[in-house]
Motif scaffolding. Structure first.
Motif, mmCIF file in Angstrom:
data_model
loop_
_atom_site.group_PDB
_atom_site.id
_atom_site.type_symbol
_atom_site.label_atom_id
_atom_site.label_comp_id
_atom_site.label_asym_id
_atom_site.label_seq_id
_atom_site.Cartn_x
_atom_site.Cartn_y
_atom_site.Cartn_z
ATOM 1 N N GLU A 281 12.034 9.355 18.271
ATOM 2 C CA GLU A 281 11.414 10.488 17.577
ATOM 3 C C GLU A 281 9.904 10.342 17.604
ATOM 4 O O GLU A 281 9.377 9.226 17.580
ATOM 5 N N LEU A 282 9.233 11.469 17.631
ATOM 6 C CA LEU A 282 7.773 11.503 17.548
ATOM 7 C C LEU A 282 7.390 12.190 16.246
ATOM 8 O O LEU A 282 7.833 13.318 15.981
ATOM 9 N N ALA A 283 6.557 11.505 15.454
ATOM 10 C CA ALA A 283 6.079 12.085 14.191
ATOM 11 C C ALA A 283 4.835 12.920 14.480
ATOM 12 O O ALA A 283 3.706 12.527 14.201
ATOM 13 N N LEU A 284 5.049 14.067 15.105
ATOM 14 C CA LEU A 284 3.965 14.983 15.472
ATOM 15 C C LEU A 284 4.348 16.361 14.968
ATOM 16 O O LEU A 284 5.532 16.674 14.854
ATOM 17 N N ASP A 285 3.353 17.197 14.692
ATOM 18 C CA ASP A 285 3.704 18.525 14.191
ATOM 19 C C ASP A 285 3.827 19.563 15.302
ATOM 20 O O ASP A 285 4.118 20.729 15.058
ATOM 21 N N SER B 233 1.703 4.807 16.556
ATOM 22 C CA SER B 233 2.086 5.001 15.150
ATOM 23 C C SER B 233 3.000 6.216 14.969
ATOM 24 O O SER B 233 3.695 6.335 13.963
ATOM 25 N N ALA B 234 3.003 7.124 15.947
ATOM 26 C CA ALA B 234 3.838 8.334 15.856
ATOM 27 C C ALA B 234 5.153 8.190 16.606
ATOM 28 O O ALA B 234 5.962 9.110 16.627
ATOM 29 N N VAL C 168 1.308 5.168 23.504
ATOM 30 C CA VAL C 168 2.589 5.158 24.207
ATOM 31 C C VAL C 168 2.610 6.348 25.158
ATOM 32 O O VAL C 168 2.258 7.464 24.773
ATOM 33 N N LEU C 169 2.971 6.085 26.407
ATOM 34 C CA LEU C 169 3.102 7.151 27.402
ATOM 35 C C LEU C 169 4.579 7.496 27.539
ATOM 36 O O LEU C 169 5.366 6.700 28.054
ATOM 37 N N ILE C 170 4.929 8.677 27.061
ATOM 38 C CA ILE C 170 6.325 9.118 27.095
ATOM 39 C C ILE C 170 6.591 9.805 28.432
ATOM 40 O O ILE C 170 5.804 10.662 28.853
#
Ligand SMILES: [Zn+2]
Ligand SMILES: [Zn+2]
Length: 151
Positions: free
Chosen positions: A17-21, A51-52, A96-98
Motif C-alpha cells: 500500500e502507498l500512503a498517498l492521497d 515512509s509512504a 522507493v521506485l515502484i
C-alpha cells in the motif's frame, strides 16, 4: 472504496500500500537494461518516499546489483511468480521506485517524463506535451515532474 493506493504481484502473494492521497506520477525509461529487465519496451516507474510505502502481504525476495557508478540497487521480486515489484538505490536514500504496472490502478497512471529515448523501440511515439530526454533527465527536472509538488 478504500482511500489507500495498493498494488501487488501477478500471483497475489505480495501486496503493498502507498500512503498517498493521489496516484503517484510515473516516468518511463527506455534504456536497454530496462527493456531486458521488464522483457518489454520500457519500464514504468513511480517515485515514492519510503515512509509512504508499506508491504501488507508476503515477503519479497531481494536481488542486489552494484551499478557501474558504485551504488547498490536492491530489487524486490515475488519469490513465487517472479514479478519485479520495486527497488531502492543507495545513491537515493529515502526513495522507493515502484514498478508502476504492479499498481492496481495501473490503467489510470499519468506518464509525465520519458528518459533514455535514444534507445526507445522505433514504433513508440510520444505525446507532444510530455518531456523526453535522450538519456537521463537532470535531477531538478526529475524532481519536479516525478516526485512533484501537486500541479
Ligand atoms: Zn507473486
Ligand atoms: Zn532504464
Amino acid at each position: 472504496m478504500s482511500d489507500s493506493i495498493s498494488g501487488g504481484c501477478r500471483c497475489g502473494a505480495i501486496r503493498y500500500e502507498l500512503a498517498l492521497d493521489r496516484l503517484p506520477r510515473v516516468y518511463c525509461c527506455h534504456c536497454r537494461d530496462c527493456q531486458t529487465w521488464t522483457g518489454t519496451a520500457f519500464s514504468q516507474q513511480a517515485v515514492v518516499p519510503d515512509s509512504a510505502f508499506a508491504l501488507t502481504a508476503g515477503a519479497p525476495v531481494l536481488f542486489e546489483l552494484t551499478n557501474p557508478s558504485g551504488s547498490t540497487s536492491r530489487q524486490y521480486v515475488c519469490g513465487d511468480c517472479h514479478t519485479r515489484l520495486y527497488n531502492t538505490n543507495s545513491a537515493r536514500p529515502g526513495i522507493v521506485l515502484i514498478r508502476a504496472g504492479t499498481l492496481d490502478a495501473s490503467d489510470a497512471l499519468d506518464a509525465v517524463l520519458h528518459i533514455w529515448v535514444k534507445r526507445k523501440q522505433p514504433w513508440i511515439a510520444f505525446a507532444q506535451d510530455v518531456p523526453t530526454f535522450e538519456e537521463s533527465a537532470p535531477a531538478d527536472v526529475f524532481q519536479h515532474l516525478v516526485m512533484g509538488e501537486p500541479r
